[in-house]
Design an enzyme around this catalytic site. Sequence first.
Site, PDB file in Angstrom:
ATOM      1  N   LYS A   1       9.497  -3.752  -2.803  1.00 55.16           N
ATOM      2  CA  LYS A   1       9.107  -4.812  -1.867  1.00 55.16           C
ATOM      3  C   LYS A   1       8.357  -5.929  -2.578  1.00 55.16           C
ATOM      4  O   LYS A   1       8.665  -7.112  -2.423  1.00 55.16           O
ATOM      5  CB  LYS A   1       8.217  -4.241  -0.735  1.00 55.16           C
ATOM      6  CG  LYS A   1       8.860  -3.099   0.051  1.00 55.16           C
ATOM      7  CD  LYS A   1       7.958  -2.594   1.170  1.00 55.16           C
ATOM      8  CE  LYS A   1       6.650  -1.983   0.714  1.00 55.16           C
ATOM      9  NZ  LYS A   1       6.811  -0.718  -0.055  1.00 55.16           N
TER      10      LYS A   1
ATOM     11  N   ARG B   1       3.674  -1.022   9.347  1.00 60.70           N
ATOM     12  CA  ARG B   1       3.918   0.330   8.852  1.00 60.70           C
ATOM     13  C   ARG B   1       3.879   1.366   9.967  1.00 60.70           C
ATOM     14  O   ARG B   1       4.091   2.550   9.697  1.00 60.70           O
ATOM     15  CB  ARG B   1       2.822   0.694   7.852  1.00 60.70           C
ATOM     16  CG  ARG B   1       3.212   0.537   6.380  1.00 60.70           C
ATOM     17  CD  ARG B   1       1.986   0.871   5.557  1.00 60.70           C
ATOM     18  NE  ARG B   1       2.245   1.278   4.216  1.00 60.70           N
ATOM     19  CZ  ARG B   1       2.238   0.467   3.153  1.00 60.70           C
ATOM     20  NH1 ARG B   1       2.057  -0.823   3.302  1.00 60.70           N
ATOM     21  NH2 ARG B   1       2.421   0.954   1.962  1.00 60.70           N
TER      22      ARG B   1
ATOM     23  N   ARG C   1       1.436   9.333   0.535  1.00 56.67           N
ATOM     24  CA  ARG C   1       2.013   8.062   0.986  1.00 56.67           C
ATOM     25  C   ARG C   1       3.446   8.256   1.463  1.00 56.67           C
ATOM     26  O   ARG C   1       3.881   7.615   2.427  1.00 56.67           O
ATOM     27  CB  ARG C   1       1.927   7.018  -0.121  1.00 56.67           C
ATOM     28  CG  ARG C   1       0.515   6.443  -0.226  1.00 56.67           C
ATOM     29  CD  ARG C   1       0.178   5.934  -1.607  1.00 56.67           C
ATOM     30  NE  ARG C   1       0.968   4.802  -1.992  1.00 56.67           N
ATOM     31  CZ  ARG C   1       1.081   4.388  -3.260  1.00 56.67           C
ATOM     32  NH1 ARG C   1       0.453   5.038  -4.228  1.00 56.67           N
ATOM     33  NH2 ARG C   1       1.805   3.344  -3.545  1.00 56.67           N
TER      34      ARG C   1
ATOM     35  N   ARG D   1      -2.637   0.601 -10.508  1.00 58.98           N
ATOM     36  CA  ARG D   1      -3.367   0.893  -9.279  1.00 58.98           C
ATOM     37  C   ARG D   1      -3.924   2.299  -9.307  1.00 58.98           C
ATOM     38  O   ARG D   1      -3.253   3.219  -9.741  1.00 58.98           O
ATOM     39  CB  ARG D   1      -2.428   0.725  -8.080  1.00 58.98           C
ATOM     40  CG  ARG D   1      -2.309  -0.721  -7.657  1.00 58.98           C
ATOM     41  CD  ARG D   1      -1.193  -0.951  -6.709  1.00 58.98           C
ATOM     42  NE  ARG D   1      -1.153   0.003  -5.603  1.00 58.98           N
ATOM     43  CZ  ARG D   1      -0.246  -0.025  -4.636  1.00 58.98           C
ATOM     44  NH1 ARG D   1       0.679  -0.954  -4.643  1.00 58.98           N
ATOM     45  NH2 ARG D   1      -0.271   0.855  -3.678  1.00 58.98           N
TER      46      ARG D   1
ATOM     47  N   ARG E   1       4.568   2.349 -12.557  1.00 56.95           N
ATOM     48  CA  ARG E   1       4.308   0.940 -12.203  1.00 56.95           C
ATOM     49  C   ARG E   1       3.034   0.404 -12.849  1.00 56.95           C
ATOM     50  O   ARG E   1       2.002   1.065 -12.870  1.00 56.95           O
ATOM     51  CB  ARG E   1       4.178   0.843 -10.686  1.00 56.95           C
ATOM     52  CG  ARG E   1       3.519  -0.460 -10.209  1.00 56.95           C
ATOM     53  CD  ARG E   1       3.744  -0.724  -8.768  1.00 56.95           C
ATOM     54  NE  ARG E   1       3.189   0.266  -7.865  1.00 56.95           N
ATOM     55  CZ  ARG E   1       3.429   0.270  -6.557  1.00 56.95           C
ATOM     56  NH1 ARG E   1       4.216  -0.634  -6.014  1.00 56.95           N
ATOM     57  NH2 ARG E   1       2.874   1.183  -5.790  1.00 56.95           N
TER      58      ARG E   1
HETATM   59  P1  ADP Z   1       6.673  -1.703  -3.611  1.00 57.12           P
HETATM   60  O1  ADP Z   1       6.021  -3.053  -3.477  1.00 57.12           O
HETATM   61  O2  ADP Z   1       7.782  -1.503  -2.628  1.00 57.12           O
HETATM   62  O3  ADP Z   1       5.696  -0.570  -3.600  1.00 57.12           O
HETATM   63  P2  ADP Z   1       7.246  -2.568  -6.375  1.00 57.12           P
HETATM   64  O4  ADP Z   1       7.973  -3.851  -6.181  1.00 57.12           O
HETATM   65  O5  ADP Z   1       5.848  -2.607  -6.836  1.00 57.12           O
HETATM   66  O6  ADP Z   1       7.384  -1.654  -5.040  1.00 57.12           O
HETATM   67  O7  ADP Z   1       8.118  -1.673  -7.391  1.00 57.12           O
HETATM   68  C1  ADP Z   1       7.664  -0.394  -7.829  1.00 57.12           C
HETATM   69  C2  ADP Z   1       8.023  -0.201  -9.309  1.00 57.12           C
HETATM   70  O8  ADP Z   1       9.444  -0.101  -9.463  1.00 57.12           O
HETATM   71  C3  ADP Z   1       7.584  -1.350 -10.227  1.00 57.12           C
HETATM   72  O9  ADP Z   1       7.199  -0.774 -11.458  1.00 57.12           O
HETATM   73  C4  ADP Z   1       8.844  -2.203 -10.369  1.00 57.12           C
HETATM   74  O10 ADP Z   1       8.864  -2.880 -11.629  1.00 57.12           O
HETATM   75  C5  ADP Z   1       9.948  -1.160 -10.286  1.00 57.12           C
HETATM   76  N1  ADP Z   1      11.161  -1.647  -9.594  1.00 57.12           N
HETATM   77  C6  ADP Z   1      11.229  -2.494  -8.547  1.00 57.12           C
HETATM   78  N2  ADP Z   1      12.523  -2.667  -8.159  1.00 57.12           N
HETATM   79  C7  ADP Z   1      13.275  -1.874  -8.970  1.00 57.12           C
HETATM   80  C8  ADP Z   1      14.687  -1.601  -9.077  1.00 57.12           C
HETATM   81  N3  ADP Z   1      15.570  -2.174  -8.217  1.00 57.12           N
HETATM   82  N4  ADP Z   1      15.093  -0.735 -10.017  1.00 57.12           N
HETATM   83  C9  ADP Z   1      14.203  -0.139 -10.859  1.00 57.12           C
HETATM   84  N5  ADP Z   1      12.868  -0.353 -10.830  1.00 57.12           N
HETATM   85  C10 ADP Z   1      12.406  -1.221  -9.887  1.00 57.12           C
HETATM   86  P1  ADP Z   2       3.007   0.607  -1.531  1.00 56.50           P
HETATM   87  O1  ADP Z   2       4.006  -0.124  -0.729  1.00 56.50           O
HETATM   88  O2  ADP Z   2       3.276   0.572  -2.993  1.00 56.50           O
HETATM   89  O3  ADP Z   2       2.773   2.003  -1.021  1.00 56.50           O
HETATM   90  P2  ADP Z   2       0.782  -1.127  -0.596  1.00 56.50           P
HETATM   91  O4  ADP Z   2       0.146  -1.980  -1.612  1.00 56.50           O
HETATM   92  O5  ADP Z   2       1.650  -1.766   0.417  1.00 56.50           O
HETATM   93  O6  ADP Z   2       1.553   0.016  -1.389  1.00 56.50           O
HETATM   94  O7  ADP Z   2      -0.327  -0.295   0.196  1.00 56.50           O
HETATM   95  C1  ADP Z   2      -1.349   0.426  -0.469  1.00 56.50           C
HETATM   96  C2  ADP Z   2      -2.210   1.155   0.544  1.00 56.50           C
HETATM   97  O8  ADP Z   2      -2.850   0.209   1.413  1.00 56.50           O
HETATM   98  C3  ADP Z   2      -1.464   2.090   1.479  1.00 56.50           C
HETATM   99  O9  ADP Z   2      -1.269   3.378   0.918  1.00 56.50           O
HETATM  100  C4  ADP Z   2      -2.396   2.115   2.707  1.00 56.50           C
HETATM  101  O10 ADP Z   2      -3.519   2.953   2.461  1.00 56.50           O
HETATM  102  C5  ADP Z   2      -2.901   0.689   2.747  1.00 56.50           C
HETATM  103  N1  ADP Z   2      -2.039  -0.187   3.576  1.00 56.50           N
HETATM  104  C6  ADP Z   2      -1.323  -1.259   3.158  1.00 56.50           C
HETATM  105  N2  ADP Z   2      -0.660  -1.828   4.171  1.00 56.50           N
HETATM  106  C7  ADP Z   2      -0.958  -1.093   5.281  1.00 56.50           C
HETATM  107  C8  ADP Z   2      -0.571  -1.154   6.644  1.00 56.50           C
HETATM  108  N3  ADP Z   2       0.296  -2.100   7.095  1.00 56.50           N
HETATM  109  N4  ADP Z   2      -1.085  -0.217   7.492  1.00 56.50           N
HETATM  110  C9  ADP Z   2      -1.936   0.725   7.076  1.00 56.50           C
HETATM  111  N5  ADP Z   2      -2.338   0.856   5.792  1.00 56.50           N
HETATM  112  C10 ADP Z   2      -1.857  -0.053   4.901  1.00 56.50           C
END
Ligand code: ADP
Ligand code: ADP
Length: 217
Positions: free
Chosen positions: A13, A88, A172, A161, A127
């Site tokens: 995302k 979420r 998660r 992180r 990541r």
């Molecule tokens: P999210 O915001 O959904 O948690 P991220 O965009 O931070 O996910 O991506 C999580 C990890 O996966 C990062 O290290 C990113 O560089 C990698 N990543 C993102 N998209 C892809 C993909 N299509 N294929 C392989 N690795 C990816």
């Molecule tokens: P990722 O998509 O990689 O799991 P985020 O950066 O979106 O991580 O979220 C990190 C943490 O922040 C989540 O595990 C949760 O604790 C909190 N969080 C983020 N967005 C929300 C949301 N919309 N509702 C509840 N908790 C949230």
Amino acid sequence: MNIILLGPPGAGKGTQARILMETRGLVQLSTGDMLRAAVAAGTEVGRQAEAVMKAGGLVSDAIVVGVVGERLDQPDVAQGVIFDGFPRTTPQAEALDRLLAAKGMALDAVIDMQVDDAAMVHRVAGRYTCANCGEGYHDTDKKPSVDGVCDKCGATEFKRRKDDNAETVAARLREYHAETAPLIAYYSAAGKLKAVDGMAEIGAVTAAIAAALDAVS
Ligand code: ADP
Ligand code: ADP
Ligand code: ZN
């Protein structure tokens, strides 16, 4: 255009949101980033969110909806918003419908980024991001072209992180399946849902999202 990127932790995302900011001039609204900023700043919201985030739980709907509501009062959202990591839960989705209606904003599409559980764990565990510009990287899947140097800005400091560890990822993922996955049906019923294969390589995911958005605009 206002869109939601829906998907589990590690779906890509944030990666795709940054690309959409550059290519379409949209504003990224990441509740994870906003909550981490609140924790770092030691605000009341940050104080309430910190322990929950550390454990991989979900911060309460009231707190998150409050943060998003305030953010939507900023004038830059008129450029169009990418909701990343929000909503979420079903109550958050219902609150977003009300907030958008109150502000006269429409929701154009919800991109469901489909990634299997094993890939999520691998993605999240590997990541890291540039400490200067926030560009995202991965230990094996997206390395900078010069080792230790950010492709985007040339900085040499990176960060990970605290919640990207094996135990927290399991929590998660459970939250995702229990609370967030029902939104797929919610937005499908609203006629907004566009499914994208999040397992494809980054460029292919970008192209699939572009095709989905071009079909609605
Ligand atoms: P999210 O915001 O959904 O948690 P991220 O965009 O931070 O996910 O991506 C999580 C990890 O996966 C990062 O290290 C990113 O560089 C990698 N990543 C993102 N998209 C892809 C993909 N299509 N294929 C392989 N690795 C990816
Ligand atoms: P990722 O998509 O990689 O799991 P985020 O950066 O979106 O991580 O979220 C990190 C943490 O922040 C989540 O595990 C949760 O604790 C909190 N969080 C983020 N967005 C929300 C949301 N919309 N509702 C509840 N908790 C949230
Ligand atoms: Zn950088």
